[in-house]
Design a protein around this motif. Structure first.
Motif, PDB file in Angstrom:
ATOM      1  N   LYS A 187      29.194  -9.444  42.749  1.00 41.54           N
ATOM      2  CA  LYS A 187      29.699  -8.418  41.833  1.00 41.54           C
ATOM      3  C   LYS A 187      30.986  -8.806  41.130  1.00 41.54           C
ATOM      4  N   GLY A 188      31.698  -9.789  41.671  1.00 44.26           N
ATOM      5  CA  GLY A 188      33.004 -10.131  41.158  1.00 44.26           C
ATOM      6  C   GLY A 188      34.097  -9.442  41.953  1.00 44.26           C
ATOM      7  N   PHE A 189      35.274 -10.015  41.914  1.00 45.98           N
ATOM      8  CA  PHE A 189      36.409  -9.471  42.665  1.00 45.98           C
ATOM      9  C   PHE A 189      36.781  -8.084  42.159  1.00 45.98           C
ATOM     10  N   SER A 190      36.804  -7.911  40.836  1.00 49.01           N
ATOM     11  CA  SER A 190      37.239  -6.637  40.255  1.00 49.01           C
ATOM     12  C   SER A 190      36.318  -5.495  40.645  1.00 49.01           C
ATOM     13  N   ALA A 191      35.015  -5.746  40.618  1.00 49.88           N
ATOM     14  CA  ALA A 191      34.043  -4.676  40.827  1.00 49.88           C
ATOM     15  C   ALA A 191      33.822  -4.343  42.298  1.00 49.88           C
ATOM     16  N   THR A 192      34.269  -5.188  43.181  1.00 49.29           N
ATOM     17  CA  THR A 192      34.060  -4.957  44.612  1.00 49.29           C
ATOM     18  C   THR A 192      35.116  -3.997  45.148  1.00 49.29           C
TER      19      THR A 192
END
Length: 208
Positions: free
Chosen positions: A31-36
């Motif tokens: 998901k990516g760091f931002s979306a997690t």
């Protein structure tokens, strides 16, 4: 038949940080760091929203632990190989590159590199963490090996800083190939054979 809920409740607490980090790596890669979110990691690890904070205070703490556990551990092994080696430097560098190739092939280290590369623009602290914890620790060690070979007459006179970047660049390409290009249809890369050939070409170029 084992009751999975009982298994989660009765597992050893000391195993939980490892499970949490594995879940975090899964989600950062997916998901990516931002979306997690922390609650996403908790759910993937089989913990409550509150329980995860007993182990890690936030996402950056998770990523820091992953960098230390994976990249930091690899660096420590490479340092141990270098410190225990005696004699010509060429076989030592070949051994280190072989080790790196094995880590790229057999572990999830390429996924960590992808996360650092993809998230560093939006989250400079992510890139700064890797820069300070890994790059600025590893480059001087490898430069010292190049200079050691030069001093012994084994290598020709080169800029050790440039030489180390040339040594590590193909390793970074292998990680990008595995995590970015292969999923898009690029032919699979035999990373260990690639690392072995890179060692041969690189060391041939350094020979006095």
């Amino acid at each position: 038949m084992t009751d999975r809920s009982v298994t989660k409740k009765t597992r050893r607490p000391e195993a939980r940080p490892t499970e949490i980090l594995a879940a975090a790596l899964d989600l950062f890669a997916e998901k990516g760091f931002s979306a997690t979110r922390m609650e996403d990691v908790a759910a993937r690890a089989g913990l409550s929203k509150a329980a995860i904070y007993l182990y890690f205070k936030d996402k950056m703490a998770l990523l820091t632990a992953l960098v230390n556990e994976m990249a930091g551990a690899n660096l420590a092994v490479a340092r141990g190989i270098a410190e225990s080696h005696q004699g010509p430097v060429s076989p030592l560098i070949a051994t280190i590159l072989s080790f790196m190739g094995g880590q790229l092939h057999n572990t999830r280290f390429p996924e960590l590199l992808k996360i650092v590369i993809s998230e560093s623009r939006a989250h400079p602290d992510v890139g700064r963490l890797y820069l300070d914890s890994v790059i600025r620790q590893g480059l001087p060690m490898f430069e010292a090996l190049i200079n050691r070979g030069i001093a012994a007459g084994e290598f020709r006179q080169v800029d050790a800083g440039f030489a180390v970047k040339a040594m590590l660049g193909p390793i970074l390409l292998a990680a990008i190939w595995k995590t970015v290009l292969e999923p898009l249809g690029a032919e699979p890369l035999d990373i260990e054979a690639y690392a072995a050939q890179h060692a041969q070409v690189f060391l041939k170029g350094l020979q006095a």
